[in-house]
Write an enzyme that holds these catalytic residues in place. Structure first.
Site, short mmCIF file in Angstrom:
data_model
loop_
_atom_site.label_atom_id
_atom_site.label_comp_id
_atom_site.label_asym_id
_atom_site.label_seq_id
_atom_site.Cartn_x
_atom_site.Cartn_y
_atom_site.Cartn_z
N ASP A 164 0.03 2.38 -1.14
CA ASP A 164 -0.91 3.01 -2.07
C ASP A 164 -0.81 4.53 -2.04
O ASP A 164 -1.72 5.23 -2.50
CB ASP A 164 -2.34 2.58 -1.72
CG ASP A 164 -2.73 2.96 -0.31
OD1 ASP A 164 -1.89 3.57 0.40
OD2 ASP A 164 -3.87 2.66 0.10
N CYS B 299 0.16 5.51 2.86
CA CYS B 299 0.74 4.75 3.98
C CYS B 299 1.13 5.61 5.17
O CYS B 299 0.90 5.22 6.31
CB CYS B 299 1.92 3.91 3.51
SG CYS B 299 3.16 4.86 2.62
N HIS C 212 8.07 4.72 1.41
CA HIS C 212 7.07 3.93 2.13
C HIS C 212 7.19 4.00 3.66
O HIS C 212 8.29 4.10 4.19
CB HIS C 212 7.14 2.47 1.69
CG HIS C 212 6.03 1.64 2.24
ND1 HIS C 212 4.71 1.87 1.89
CD2 HIS C 212 6.01 0.63 3.14
CE1 HIS C 212 3.94 1.02 2.56
NE2 HIS C 212 4.69 0.27 3.31
#
Lengths: 150, 256
Positions: B67, B70, B250
């Protein structure tokens, strides 16, 4: 008391004790919905004009921005729609949890003060027509911030 | 051609976000890293191979919700988990002092009542670690509680932003031309969901960590001739106490 309520109580206390010029707190009995009047600054296009804003705080405030709209008549401005919705980056993707009701009000006054010509956004009629169908919140709109200078 | 309706685009973006929210917890349970390698089987054999290689050293992973928060969430989760698992009084005292120092700084910079809920969210966790009322399971529950978890992320962002602002000479190199450090912080760090990059990682690690307590990032990307790359923060000589996995865009937490 929830974190949101605690934060709103502190903001209200601070804003009441030291209310900046051009701002008048009208109604806050319901902590989650505030009505505030702002008046256009001297020597600007909005001098002496007073408008009412409605702030609504959902459960994620202050992690997410409040919903802010002009009630009744909204100022004629290139970033303000005739239904009261406002295109301002800090009410959307540039919101940070360190911003407050006061910083939003000051940004709005500054946005109005730097305006050179009273006119509606170019897509005002189509936007407002779409809004009349299902009265969505401005927080549901995807705003495009192409010009922060106006 | 029909003009694309901006409302429709937004609705679709909302649906993607809602889908991520409904499918991914803010912090997942610990699982085998090999599970992630299998996701690349069809699409990216190089990534698959590299994750298999990495899983020899780090067999377990804990996933963060994708989102934009992270890195910040993963950093604090891994840090608190380290404090719980190591049960080391000196480390705890070190971090309690650090956070007390930054509380004063943040309150001065942003205002006391504005920072209260964010600083409290950190102090509450440290206190329950000290009183030994917080175990791994409860930490996981806490980080999946929306308001607490997001308050910790917001804290991480304000701390990162403050550290960069106070060390402008070190960080001005990273700031795009035509932008001031302050504008960079307001646009790229403080708003929730803005992804962290090298300067943010360097800043947060420099603010909180030192030689004896470092962070290692195991980085997997598409570059040729490399397996995975290990980056250590705040500097190469620090002794890493927790590990994050980086895949493009990520971060997750890795365990030996």
């Amino acid at each position: 008391m929830s974190l949101r309520e605690k934060r709103l109580m502190s903001e209200l206390k601070s804003l009441t004790q030291k209310t900046p010029d051009l701002i008048k707190i009208v109604k806050t009995e319901n902590l989650m919905t505030w009505l505030i009047e702002i008046t256009g600054a001297e020597k600007t296009l909005y001098e002496d004009e007073t408008y009412t804003l409605q702030f609504r705080f959902d459960t994620e405030y202050p992690l997410k921005p409040p919903e802010v709209v002009f009630l009744q008549e909204s100022p004629v401005h290139p970033h303000i729609y005739s239904n009261g919705h406002i295109c301002l980056d800090i009410l959307d993707e540039s919101w940070t949890p360190a911003l407050t009701v006061e910083s939003v009000l000051l940004s709005l006054i500054s946005m109005m003060s730097s305006c050179k010509k009273k006119e509606r956004p170019p897509d005002d009629s189509s936007y407002v027509r779409a809004w009349k169908k299902n009265k969505f919140s401005p927080k549901k709109t995807k705003w495009f911030f192409h010009d922060n200078k106006v | 051609m029909e003009p694309v309706n901006p409302m429709l685009i937004f609705k679709q973006m909302d649906e993607i976000k809602d889908e991520i929210k409904s499918k991914q917890p803010l912090v997942g349970s610990i699982e085998n890293l090999i599970n992630i390698s299998q996701e690349y089987k069809e699409t990216n054999p190089i990534f698959e191979k590299r994750i298999i290689e990495l899983s020899k050293e780090f067999p377990k992973v804990q996933r963060m919700r994708a989102d934009g928060n992270c890195f910040y969430r993963g950093f604090f989760y891994a840090l608190f988990l380290f404090l719980i698992q190591s049960n080391d009084k000196d480390s705890l005292t070190y971090f309690q002092k650090k956070f007390a120092f930054f509380r004063t700084k943040l309150e001065k910079r942003y205002g006391e009542f504005i920072m209260e809920m964010f600083c409290d969210s950190i102090d509450d966790v440290l206190l329950s670690i000290e009183q030994k009322t917080l175990d791994e399971e409860k930490l996981l529950d806490l980080f999946n509680e929306q308001m607490t978890s997001e308050s910790i992320v917001a804290y991480a962002r304000f701390l990162t932003s403050t550290y960069i602002s106070e060390n402008q000479s070190t960080f001005s190199f990273y700031v795009p031309m035509g932008m001031t450090v302050s504008e960079y912080c307001k646009q790229n760090i403080e708003p929730m969901e803005q992804e962290a990059d090298h300067p943010e990682i360097f800043s947060l690690s420099s603010a909180l960590l030192d030689e004896s307590t470092g962070l290692a990032i195991q980085k997997i990307d598409g570059k040729v001739n490399e397996n995975y790359q290990t980056l250590i923060f705040p500097n190469q000589d620090s002794n890493p106490k927790f590990n994050l996995l980086y895949r493009p865009g990520h971060y997750d937490i890795l365990f030996k």
